[in-house]
Write a protein that holds these residues in place. Structure first.
Motif, mmCIF file in Angstrom:
data_model
loop_
_atom_site.group_PDB
_atom_site.id
_atom_site.type_symbol
_atom_site.label_atom_id
_atom_site.label_comp_id
_atom_site.label_asym_id
_atom_site.label_seq_id
_atom_site.Cartn_x
_atom_site.Cartn_y
_atom_site.Cartn_z
ATOM 1 N N MET A 1 0.856 -1.180 0.000
ATOM 2 C CA MET A 1 0.000 0.000 0.000
ATOM 3 C C MET A 1 0.899 1.239 0.000
ATOM 4 N N SER A 12 -11.654 15.075 -6.335
ATOM 5 C CA SER A 12 -11.980 13.686 -6.016
ATOM 6 C C SER A 12 -11.749 13.400 -4.526
ATOM 7 N N GLN A 13 -10.671 13.940 -3.976
ATOM 8 C CA GLN A 13 -10.370 13.743 -2.557
ATOM 9 C C GLN A 13 -11.364 14.481 -1.671
ATOM 10 N N ASP A 16 -14.160 12.214 -1.451
ATOM 11 C CA ASP A 16 -13.809 11.141 -0.515
ATOM 12 C C ASP A 16 -13.975 11.612 0.928
ATOM 13 N N ASN A 49 -3.481 9.921 1.552
ATOM 14 C CA ASN A 49 -4.007 9.437 0.287
ATOM 15 C C ASN A 49 -3.416 8.060 -0.004
ATOM 16 N N ASN A 50 -4.275 7.119 -0.360
ATOM 17 C CA ASN A 50 -3.823 5.803 -0.813
ATOM 18 C C ASN A 50 -3.565 5.938 -2.308
ATOM 19 N N SER A 51 -2.293 6.036 -2.684
ATOM 20 C CA SER A 51 -1.924 6.252 -4.085
ATOM 21 C C SER A 51 -2.323 5.092 -4.973
ATOM 22 N N ASP A 52 -2.349 3.885 -4.414
ATOM 23 C CA ASP A 52 -2.722 2.714 -5.207
ATOM 24 C C ASP A 52 -4.152 2.821 -5.722
ATOM 25 N N HIS A 53 -5.039 3.373 -4.894
ATOM 26 C CA HIS A 53 -6.449 3.472 -5.256
ATOM 27 C C HIS A 53 -6.894 4.911 -5.505
ATOM 28 N N GLN A 54 -5.945 5.861 -5.414
ATOM 29 C CA GLN A 54 -6.284 7.282 -5.567
ATOM 30 C C GLN A 54 -7.500 7.638 -4.718
ATOM 31 N N LYS A 55 -7.345 7.355 -3.412
ATOM 32 C CA LYS A 55 -8.456 7.581 -2.494
ATOM 33 C C LYS A 55 -7.949 8.196 -1.196
ATOM 34 N N TYR A 81 -9.003 1.107 7.167
ATOM 35 C CA TYR A 81 -7.575 1.358 7.378
ATOM 36 C C TYR A 81 -7.238 1.661 8.842
#
Length: 142
Positions: A1, A12-13, A16, A49-55, A81
């Motif tokens: 992760m 987008s964030q 979120d 920010n979770n860069s893997d999921h852009q979230k 998380y």
């Protein structure tokens, strides 16, 4: 992760973040418009920010005078998380923030069950005779 600490949110964030608020008992009902306005008027924001999921998976914000007091608000970690040290990362990022190094006292409001978490980070519930007070919008008790 792959996680990154961010100090600004893209659109987008922000969406979120609205979803994160909806997952809390105290943030339910917050709208995108209100959250955008709140972000504009917060002095410092910290996100994870979770860069893997852009979230966006974690968030906290600060209101401050940059000298005497800084109040930490809205510490949230996505339930998927939690228990991974991300709340501590948020708080430590605030405490270590270059613009907050002169702060005499950091303040926050928390539920009794979260006191041990904050105590591990150097906070105390011993505030002497101080009492938290509030006035709700529309109150006419004066």
């Amino acid at each position: 992760m792959n996680l990154e600490i961010i100090s600004q949110l893209n659109q987008s964030q922000v969406k979120d973040l609205v979803q994160l608020y909806q997952s809390t008992w105290w943030g339910k009902g917050r709208t995108l418009e209100d959250v955008e306005k709140m972000l504009q008027h917060s002095d410092i924001i910290i996100g994870i920010n979770n860069s893997d999921h852009q979230k966006l998976i974690g968030f906290a914000r600060v209101l401050t005078d940059y000298v005497y007091r800084a109040v930490i608000w809205d510490v949230i970690v996505d339930s998927a998380y939690q228990k991974q040290g991300l709340g501590q990362t948020l708080i430590q990022s605030i405490l270590d923030h270059p613009q907050l190094q002169l702060i005499e006292a950091f303040l926050l409001v928390c539920l009794p069950e979260t006191i041990p978490f904050y105590e591990k980070l150097g906070f105390t519930s011993d505030v002497g005779e101080l009492k938290l007070m509030k006035r709700v919008k529309g109150s006419t008790n004066f």
